[in-house]
Design a protein around this motif. Structure first.
Motif, PDB file in Angstrom:
ATOM      1  N   THR A  98       9.960   7.961   1.385  1.00 17.70           N
ATOM      2  CA  THR A  98      10.509   7.008  -0.132  1.00 17.70           C
ATOM      3  C   THR A  98       9.295   6.163  -0.569  1.00 17.70           C
ATOM      4  O   THR A  98       8.432   5.824   0.355  1.00 17.70           O
ATOM      5  CB  THR A  98      11.721   5.967   0.415  1.00 17.70           C
ATOM      6  N   LYS A 100       9.491   3.003  -0.928  1.00 16.79           N
ATOM      7  CA  LYS A 100       9.579   1.925  -0.098  1.00 16.79           C
ATOM      8  C   LYS A 100       8.806   1.891   1.317  1.00 16.79           C
ATOM      9  O   LYS A 100       7.993   1.293   1.818  1.00 16.79           O
ATOM     10  CB  LYS A 100      11.101   1.408   0.105  1.00 16.79           C
ATOM     11  N   THR A 103       5.112   1.636   1.083  1.00 19.49           N
ATOM     12  CA  THR A 103       4.544   0.355   0.919  1.00 19.49           C
ATOM     13  C   THR A 103       4.678  -0.387   2.294  1.00 19.49           C
ATOM     14  O   THR A 103       3.715  -1.423   2.468  1.00 19.49           O
ATOM     15  CB  THR A 103       5.309  -0.557  -0.043  1.00 19.49           C
ATOM     16  N   PRO A 137      19.292   3.149   1.624  1.00 23.99           N
ATOM     17  CA  PRO A 137      18.695   1.942   1.851  1.00 23.99           C
ATOM     18  C   PRO A 137      19.740   1.089   2.786  1.00 23.99           C
ATOM     19  O   PRO A 137      20.908   1.040   2.529  1.00 23.99           O
ATOM     20  CB  PRO A 137      18.636   1.297   0.513  1.00 23.99           C
ATOM     21  N   PRO A 142      15.758  -0.814   4.820  1.00 22.93           N
ATOM     22  CA  PRO A 142      15.519  -0.707   3.319  1.00 22.93           C
ATOM     23  C   PRO A 142      14.846   0.656   2.827  1.00 22.93           C
ATOM     24  O   PRO A 142      15.091   1.097   1.801  1.00 22.93           O
ATOM     25  CB  PRO A 142      14.784  -2.044   2.744  1.00 22.93           C
ATOM     26  N   GLU A 143      13.868   1.332   3.838  1.00 23.65           N
ATOM     27  CA  GLU A 143      13.165   2.503   3.261  1.00 23.65           C
ATOM     28  C   GLU A 143      13.852   3.716   3.614  1.00 23.65           C
ATOM     29  O   GLU A 143      13.212   4.856   3.653  1.00 23.65           O
ATOM     30  CB  GLU A 143      11.769   2.296   4.083  1.00 23.65           C
TER      31      GLU A 143
END
Length: 383
Positions: A98, A100, A103, A137, A142-143
């Protein structure tokens, strides 16, 4: 499991604690899979404790081929701890994750050269197999994403549907350690879990491949789906009463055991007793969520509540304990305070009905406090 999906994970028989807090009497497994179209995708990595074994498993499965993709569904170190070693061995591999996750990679020291971030419902074509991605998520980071292969009718569920134990542990009793795993690891995130389950309603799923525990098929898969629908909604799995006690010198424990016998004598469907000072706290949390009623019995301590009970109730609070009925039994020799503190913690929890009046014991049971216990037992069996 479909012949185009190979298991390449590793058992970790000597790991004593998961996340440095949950006892592992039968170790743990880190699951990884190889999806074989004309192109090859490795799905998830393993903990650094098992890097060498995992790379050997990959090499044996590849048969001198090179992987095209590494699908990273979850970046927690027990699933990303071997990524750098994998990329050193196979530097041309594209990492699929993802946005997310992309990052967050640097936070774990991961620096892949080729990253393909994917969105909800994106499809990766393996030329013969397809992988469809679903964002998940907060299940439980969350990723997270999950992956579906329609040709194999296989759903890769990340940490959902996982359990404690090595790959073949307790094959005939998935629910016990899966329940302890769910409520202690994922339990706070019932709504996100429920949302992901809704996404999969339209999919034809014959196999669930989680990141921990066995691959689920047939009746075991159906039972797992049934239980996850209960657990994610904080519904009641088993009608019964958990009596949880934290006793300093034993008198509160005796009262808890006597209460349990009163409940059984009155025909309570199921009664479980847990000693919060000695038993596995994670199992106590599991039982609290499993049953519809609970009694908390604790000694007073430093004008508060005995710490094992405070820890237990704090854990329930953190894991979103809700929709239950709870009775309170306190013990104090001169200024009982445990009941006040237990009630204050329970009042922070959603839809928890606290039975009144609480039972107060002065050091040890007497005729008056024993009668109060009997009245509490009467009230509980009628709920």
């Amino acid at each position: 499991m479909n012949p185009h999906i190979l298991y390449i994970g590793c058992d970790d028989e000597t790991l004593p604690l998961f996340e440095s807090q949950y006892a592992l009497p039968e170790g743990m497994c880190y699951n990884s899979y190889l999806a074989e179209g004309h192109k090859l995708a490795v799905i998830d990595s393993v903990d650094a404790r098992k890097t060498d074994e995992w790379l050997q498993n990959i090499k044996a499965a590849l048969l001198d081929r090179k992987p095209d993709y590494l699908v990273l569904q979850h970046l927690e170190p027990d699933h990303s701890g071997s990524v750098n070693a994998f990329l050193a061995a196979y530097p041309a591999t594209t990492v699929v994750c993802t946005a997310k996750a992309q990052t967050m990679m640097a936070q774990f020291g991961i620096a892949p050269q080729n990253v393909l971030p994917v969105k909800e419902n994106d499809i990766l074509d393996l030329d013969g197999l397809h992988l469809q991605f679903f964002l998940a998520p907060m299940v439980h980071w969350p990723e997270v994403m999950m992956t579906y292969c329609p040709e194999a009718e296989t759903f890769f569920s990340a940490d959902a549907f996982g359990k404690f134990g090595v790959y073949h542990a307790d094959e005939d009793d998935w629910a016990c350690e899966a329940r302890r795993y769910y409520f202690n690891i994922v339990g706070k995130y019932g709504l996100p879990v429920s949302n992901v389950l809704k996404k999969t309603d339209a999919l034809k799923i014959s196999t669930i491949c989680p990141l921990h525990g066995p691959v689920l098929e047939g009746e075991k898969l159906q039972e797992a789906l049934r239980l996850y629908n209960i657990w994610s909604k904080y519904d009641v799995e088993t009608k019964g009463i958990l009596v949880a006690h934290a006793s300093i010198h034993g008198n509160t424990a005796k009262a808890a055991e006597e209460l349990a016998e009163m409940l059984r004598a009155r025909g309570a469907e199921k009664v479980a007793v847990t000693d919060l000072c000695r038993d596995d706290m994670a199992e106590a949390v599991e039982d609290a969520f499993r049953m519809d009623r609970m009694v908390v019995c604790a000694s007073s301590y430093d004008n508060n509540v005995f710490p094992p009970m405070h820890l237990f109730l704090w854990k329930l609070q953190q894991k979103a304990y809700q929709n239950r009925t709870v009775g309170i039994v306190e013990n104090g020799s001169w200024a009982p305070s445990a009941g006040r503190e237990m009630k204050a913690l329970l009042e922070t929890m959603k839809n928890v009905t606290i039975l009144e009046p609480m039972v107060t014991i002065k050091s040890s049971l007497n005729d008056e406090s024993r009668q109060a216990l009997a009245q509490l037992a009467d009230t509980l069996v009628k709920k």
